[in-house]
Design an enzyme around this catalytic site. Structure first.
Site, PDB file in Angstrom:
ATOM      1  N   HIS A 180       7.363  83.289  21.202  1.00  0.00           N
ATOM      2  CA  HIS A 180       6.454  83.620  20.095  1.00  0.00           C
ATOM      3  C   HIS A 180       7.132  84.537  19.085  1.00  0.00           C
ATOM      4  O   HIS A 180       6.837  84.482  17.896  1.00  0.00           O
ATOM      5  CB  HIS A 180       5.179  84.265  20.651  1.00  0.00           C
TER       6      HIS A 180
ATOM      7  N   ASP B  56     -13.584  63.367  18.361  1.00  0.00           N
ATOM      8  CA  ASP B  56     -14.623  64.393  18.208  1.00  0.00           C
ATOM      9  C   ASP B  56     -14.111  65.649  18.913  1.00  0.00           C
ATOM     10  O   ASP B  56     -14.092  65.733  20.137  1.00  0.00           O
ATOM     11  CB  ASP B  56     -15.918  63.904  18.853  1.00  0.00           C
TER      12      ASP B  56
ATOM     13  N   GLU C 279      -1.063  76.750  15.418  1.00  0.00           N
ATOM     14  CA  GLU C 279      -0.535  77.699  16.406  1.00  0.00           C
ATOM     15  C   GLU C 279       0.974  77.556  16.508  1.00  0.00           C
ATOM     16  O   GLU C 279       1.498  76.537  16.988  1.00  0.00           O
ATOM     17  CB  GLU C 279      -1.165  77.463  17.779  1.00  0.00           C
TER      18      GLU C 279
END
Length: 514
Positions: free
Chosen positions: A507, A416, A212
């Site tokens: 972004h 995990d 990301e």
């Protein structure tokens, strides 16, 4: 050595009873501890004792021996997780239905072990598309290449990047099955980050594995701001891992009386649970009664391991003792969905699952204005507005995106990753000080992390833990404090970006909007 009958039956591989040639086969798997098999005493199918000359046993190394020879050779290694196949030759065909299998043998350090189970006989699978496996060495180069070719032929796609790896496949036993390669996720670093924990003290460089765009930059910006305020105070305030069996009774009174019996026999139950591990410590058992069901929520401390398998095994042993010593139980399930493995839940927010961590900081007004271009009042007000949104949506997090940093750290350090579902819960709180600064606090009530066992010892995952000084034993609280602090850095960074309208522009510059 006493072994509860329910635990003893787990030696049998369910679904392994298959029609094989002119006979049948089934298998055992050691789910107890490393052992030595001394002698097989008796094997029966549907009450019929099998003649010695009709029995063969296949060891984990692939060697297959007649029973007489097997018994005459002394002891045979039967390590934990190893399998032992039993072949019954020249045996009348079994109907494809349920049959009773009886097994009796001697093994060190257990002594004589005897149990019987029901299993359904099935035809041995003949499948051209069956994934290649090797009972002798399923992590060897040859079998891996066979699986890679199988995958390429089946999918019509060439394996290029997946098949390139630096780790030794032999080190992956217990971590992965049907291994063909690796998934490569980019890792970036953020920091240095100053943390004032009880276990994590000093400056840390934080590895974040993600695809990301802007995530690493955002966390890095948050760390820079919090460093200017002296760093983050991070504290582990609770520690628990659960397994939650359910016991079924004739009526509600039976369930109620059972819970009282459990309370009275807590010492014996604790002894049976803790006998399965040198690490697991049973701290307490919650009970919840509903209808004719008694839900017991076993709470353990699990050292440096995340501990789900550890507590499952310990609880199973304890429940085996309960089933052997209490009459009136109509049914039993080891997991009732009350432990909420891999699922967000309100009980874990209230009662803790994994580590309960609180990270907090007081940020100077001038630093917020300098670095983030926002006033503390803007952050505080936006937090109260967002709190209404959290309430309306029913979300398990009053913050903005703590699972982003948690997931990136989980991937980097071999956790995990499915535990993010529980670890995603977050309670964010802010207030304005009399000086006009911003106090910010984040509690993560169910952060499940490990520094030993699981995937923490694999290649890049181990290196990332070592980068943090968190690999190995007596490090798990340190890692939990670091993860909590990182999550807080991400919260202030995104909150500032939203309040200052920098979110979209960031972004545009760094991320997926390009």
């Amino acid at each position: 050595m006493f072994i509860p009958s329910i635990l003893l039956k787990q030696l049998y591989n369910r679904g392994s009873l298959t029609l094989h040639g002119n006979g049948v086969r089934f298998s055992l798997k050691n789910r107890l501890k490393d052992a030595l098999v001394q002698e097989v005493l008796d094997i029966r199918i549907d009450g019929q004792s099998i003649a010695t000359d009709k029995l063969r046993l296949q060891l984990a190394d692939g060697q297959c021996l007649p029973l007489r020879e097997f018994n005459s050779m002394g002891t045979h290694n039967f390590p934990l997780r190893a399998s032992l196949a039993v072949f019954v030759d020249d045996f009348s065909p079994l109907a494809q239905q349920k049959h009773r299998v009886y097994i009796s043998f001697r093994a060190l350090p257990f002594g004589e072990l005897t149990f019987e189970v029901d299993d359904v006989a099935t035809q041995e699978e003949q499948n051209a598309n069956k994934i290649p496996r090797s009972d002798a060495d399923d992590y060897g180069k040859d079998i891996i290449k066979q699986r890679q070719r199988f995958y390429e032929e089946f999918s019509g796609t060439n394996i290029e990047h997946i098949a390139q790896y630096s780790i030794d496949p032999q080190s992956l036993r217990g971590n992965i099955e049907n291994f063909i390669g690796v998934a490569q996720v980019p890792i970036g670093i953020a920091g240095p980050f100053h943390i004032n924990g009880e276990h994590a003290r000093g400056e840390f460089m934080i590895p974040l594995a993600t695809t990301e765009g802007t995530l690493v930059a955002s966390y890095n910006r948050g760390m820079k701001l919090l460093n200017m305020s002296g760093g983050v105070k991070s504290t582990v305030v609770d520690d628990a891992m659960q397994r939650a069996p359910v016991f079924v009774f004739e009526d509600a009174r039976g369930a109620r009386d059972f819970v009282q019996w459990v309370k009275e026999h807590m010492d014996s139950i604790r002894h049976e649970a803790e006998a399965t591990s040198s690490v697991a410590k049973l701290t307490y058992i919650d009970h919840f009664l509903s209808n004719k069901f008694a839900f017991l929520r076993f709470n353990f401390k699990t050292g440096d391991a995340a501990g789900q398998n550890m507590v499952g095994r310990a609880t199973f042993a304890a429940c085996g003792w309960i089933l052997d010593h209490y009459t009136g139980i109509k049914n039993f399930y080891l997991e009732s969905n009350f432990a909420t493995d891999k699922k967000a839940s309100h009980i874990n927010i209230m009662r803790t699952r994994g580590k309960r961590v609180t990270s907090e900081v007081t940020i100077k007004r001038e630093h917020l204005l300098e670095v983030m271009r926002v006033d503390p009042k803007q952050i505080d007000y936006h937090g109260r507005v967002a709190g209404v949104g959290s309430f309306l949506s029913g979300v398990n997090n009053t913050g903005l995106h703590s699972p982003n940093g948690i997931t990136a750290m989980f991937i980097a350090t071999g956790q995990d990753v499915a535990n993010v579902s529980e670890s995603s819960a977050g309670i964010l709180y802010s207030e304005l000080t009399d000086e006009g600064d911003l106090y910010l606090s984040l509690t993560i009530p169910s952060l499940i992390v490990a520094t030993h066992g699981g995937g923490t010892g694999i290649g890049t995952q181990r290196e990332c833990l070592e980068l943090l000084g968190c690999y190995g034993r007596d490090r798990v609280y340190k890692l939990a404090e670091i993860v909590g602090a990182v999550a807080l850095a991400g919260e202030i960074s995104l909150a500032s970006a939203i309040s200052s309208s920098d979110w979209v522009s960031s972004h545009e510059q760094y991320g997926r909007n390009r």
